[in-house]
Design a protein around this motif. Structure first.
Motif, PDB file in Angstrom:
ATOM      1  N   PHE A   1      -6.972  16.416 -21.380  1.00  0.00           N
ATOM      2  CA  PHE A   1      -6.181  15.912 -21.570  1.00  0.00           C
ATOM      3  C   PHE A   1      -5.114  16.002 -19.847  1.00  0.00           C
ATOM      4  CE2 PHE A   1      -1.113  14.741 -21.044  1.00  0.00           C
ATOM      5  CZ  PHE A   1      -1.834  13.228 -20.497  1.00  0.00           C
ATOM      6  N   ASP A   2      -5.077  17.744 -20.081  1.00  0.00           N
ATOM      7  CA  ASP A   2      -4.529  18.259 -19.334  1.00  0.00           C
ATOM      8  C   ASP A   2      -5.011  17.727 -17.547  1.00  0.00           C
ATOM      9  OD1 ASP A   2      -2.147  19.637 -20.984  1.00  0.00           O
ATOM     10  OD2 ASP A   2      -3.423  21.176 -21.015  1.00  0.00           O
ATOM     11  N   VAL A   3      -6.825  17.910 -17.436  1.00  0.00           N
ATOM     12  CA  VAL A   3      -7.481  17.468 -16.303  1.00  0.00           C
ATOM     13  C   VAL A   3      -7.999  15.724 -16.061  1.00  0.00           C
ATOM     14  CG1 VAL A   3      -9.635  17.735 -15.627  1.00  0.00           C
ATOM     15  CG2 VAL A   3      -8.875  20.076 -16.597  1.00  0.00           C
ATOM     16  N   THR A   4      -7.966  15.217 -17.359  1.00  0.00           N
ATOM     17  CA  THR A   4      -8.700  13.802 -17.169  1.00  0.00           C
ATOM     18  C   THR A   4      -7.356  13.112 -17.753  1.00  0.00           C
ATOM     19  OG1 THR A   4      -9.435  13.625 -19.814  1.00  0.00           O
ATOM     20  CG2 THR A   4     -10.767  14.475 -18.887  1.00  0.00           C
ATOM     21  N   LYS A   5      -6.329  13.453 -18.413  1.00  0.00           N
ATOM     22  CA  LYS A   5      -5.171  12.525 -18.338  1.00  0.00           C
ATOM     23  C   LYS A   5      -5.658  11.332 -19.181  1.00  0.00           C
ATOM     24  CE  LYS A   5      -3.046  15.118 -15.834  1.00  0.00           C
ATOM     25  NZ  LYS A   5      -2.178  16.071 -15.773  1.00  0.00           N
ATOM     26  N   ASP A   6      -6.672  11.316 -19.886  1.00  0.00           N
ATOM     27  CA  ASP A   6      -6.805  10.578 -20.581  1.00  0.00           C
ATOM     28  C   ASP A   6      -6.373  11.198 -22.148  1.00  0.00           C
ATOM     29  OD1 ASP A   6      -7.865   8.822 -22.560  1.00  0.00           O
ATOM     30  OD2 ASP A   6     -10.472   8.768 -22.636  1.00  0.00           O
ATOM     31  N   ASP A   7      -5.661  10.266 -23.143  1.00  0.00           N
ATOM     32  CA  ASP A   7      -5.790  10.842 -23.998  1.00  0.00           C
ATOM     33  C   ASP A   7      -6.031   9.878 -25.010  1.00  0.00           C
ATOM     34  OD1 ASP A   7      -4.332   8.184 -23.918  1.00  0.00           O
ATOM     35  OD2 ASP A   7      -1.907   8.710 -23.732  1.00  0.00           O
ATOM     36  N   LYS A   8      -6.846   9.322 -25.103  1.00  0.00           N
ATOM     37  CA  LYS A   8      -7.146   8.546 -25.972  1.00  0.00           C
ATOM     38  C   LYS A   8      -8.266   9.371 -26.674  1.00  0.00           C
ATOM     39  CE  LYS A   8      -4.727   4.496 -25.205  1.00  0.00           C
ATOM     40  NZ  LYS A   8      -4.167   5.147 -24.162  1.00  0.00           N
ATOM     41  N   SER A   9      -9.530  10.385 -25.969  1.00  0.00           N
ATOM     42  CA  SER A   9     -10.101  10.901 -26.443  1.00  0.00           C
ATOM     43  C   SER A   9     -10.645  12.681 -26.008  1.00  0.00           C
ATOM     44  CB  SER A   9     -11.464  10.388 -26.193  1.00  0.00           C
ATOM     45  OG  SER A   9     -12.358  10.486 -26.428  1.00  0.00           O
ATOM     46  N   VAL A  10      -9.766  13.146 -26.311  1.00  0.00           N
ATOM     47  CA  VAL A  10      -9.451  14.263 -25.949  1.00  0.00           C
ATOM     48  C   VAL A  10     -10.539  16.126 -26.824  1.00  0.00           C
ATOM     49  CG1 VAL A  10      -7.189  14.008 -25.114  1.00  0.00           C
ATOM     50  CG2 VAL A  10      -7.711  15.695 -27.041  1.00  0.00           C
ATOM     51  N   VAL A  11     -10.385  17.185 -26.089  1.00  0.00           N
ATOM     52  CA  VAL A  11     -10.917  18.018 -26.511  1.00  0.00           C
ATOM     53  C   VAL A  11     -10.632  19.460 -26.744  1.00  0.00           C
ATOM     54  CG1 VAL A  11     -12.961  19.927 -26.998  1.00  0.00           C
ATOM     55  CG2 VAL A  11     -13.436  17.238 -26.572  1.00  0.00           C
ATOM     56  N   GLY A  12     -10.181  19.888 -27.892  1.00  0.00           N
ATOM     57  CA  GLY A  12      -9.422  21.050 -27.443  1.00  0.00           C
ATOM     58  C   GLY A  12      -9.538  22.367 -27.393  1.00  0.00           C
TER      59      GLY A  12
END
Length: 267
Positions: free
Chosen positions: A248-259
């Motif tokens: 999310f820190d890069v894509t700003k997509d909070d619907k589908s992220v990888v940790g």
């Protein structure tokens, strides 16, 4: 001379020396530690996604490990990561002469690799297992921070973490060895759900709690992480978490992220 060829240069990380070094330089200009490091690392846990997503997190572990000047004592880096493309029972250990990277090739300690293969019956050599990004993404960091070290690549599939831990126990007995455990955390959950699941993994690493890993941790390299934590328990090693983030820190997509996370294990 046989080479473990790069397969994800140009996608997961740049395929030019200048671009990789620029990435690393940028990472090193942009971090501050929340608390001092009080561990002399013998092993690290690092992520393996594209550098734009997880390179900062991985770089932190390599930078801090090298800053202790322990690289003068290390002879080889053993990179252990999960297979994403090819199924295998057990694990494959690379039996090439060199590991190719855009910033310079790394000699593979083939003699030591053969010794390990002979000692542990779950180790094989299957070439297709080494078209693997979980281990390859670590090689440029090894070359940059520990130039002169030899490398060993182990890619595992279906494997009991207890068996892998026995191998890690053996590796930790040798002061020449620096162990790299490659893993990402949860995949494709919302940002909030990912943080909940990933916090289980992080807490399990910090507290060295093997049972906690089974309470929702979804790391793709959980076998490797559990193995190093079990070895840390047996050898009374400390763990210190360094960084956690998501895509999310890069894509700003909070619907589908990888940790992603990084940690040190040592004395």
């Amino acid at each position: 001379m046989t080479q473990r060829k790069t397969v994800v240069a140009g996608s997961f990380y740049p395929n030019s020396k200048e671009e990789i070094l620029a990435f690393i330089d940028n990472f090193n200009k942009s971090f501050k530690l929340e608390k001092p490091i009080d561990i002399k690392p013998k092993a690290v846990i690092v992520p393996h996604a594209g550098y734009v997503y997880s390179g900062f997190t991985a770089n932190l572990a390599y930078n801090l490990s090298s800053s202790f000047s322990l690289d003068k004592n290390f002879k080889r880096a053993i990179v252990i990561g999960p297979s994403h493309r090819t199924y295998i029972n057990g694990a494959s250990i690379a039996l090439y002469d060199e590991f190719e990277t855009p910033i310079g090739n790394i000699k593979i300690d083939k003699e030591y690799s053969l010794k390990l293969k002979e000692k542990y019956n779950f180790l094989h050599f299957e070439e297709e297992l080494h078209f693997e990004h979980s281990t390859e993404t670590q090689a440029p960091f090894v070359k940059n921070y520990f130039d002169g070290l030899e490398i060993i690549e182990i890619v595992y599939g279906k494997l009991d973490f207890n068996e892998l831990s026995l191998l890690i126990d053996y590796l930790l007995e040798d002061e020449d060895n620096f162990i790299i455990i490659s893993t990402d955390l949860s995949h494709f959950y919302s940002q909030d759900e990912a943080k909940k699941l990933d916090n289980i993994c992080l807490k399990a690493i910090i507290e060295k709690n093997l049972e906690m890993f089974e309470q929702g941790c979804e790391a793709c390299g959980k076998i490797g992480v559990k193995a190093i934590i079990k070895s840390a328990i047996k050898k009374d090693l400390k763990t210190q978490l360094l960084h956690y983030c998501t895509s999310f820190d890069v894509t700003k997509d909070d619907k589908s992220v990888v940790g992603y996370t990084s940690a040190l294990i040592g004395v």
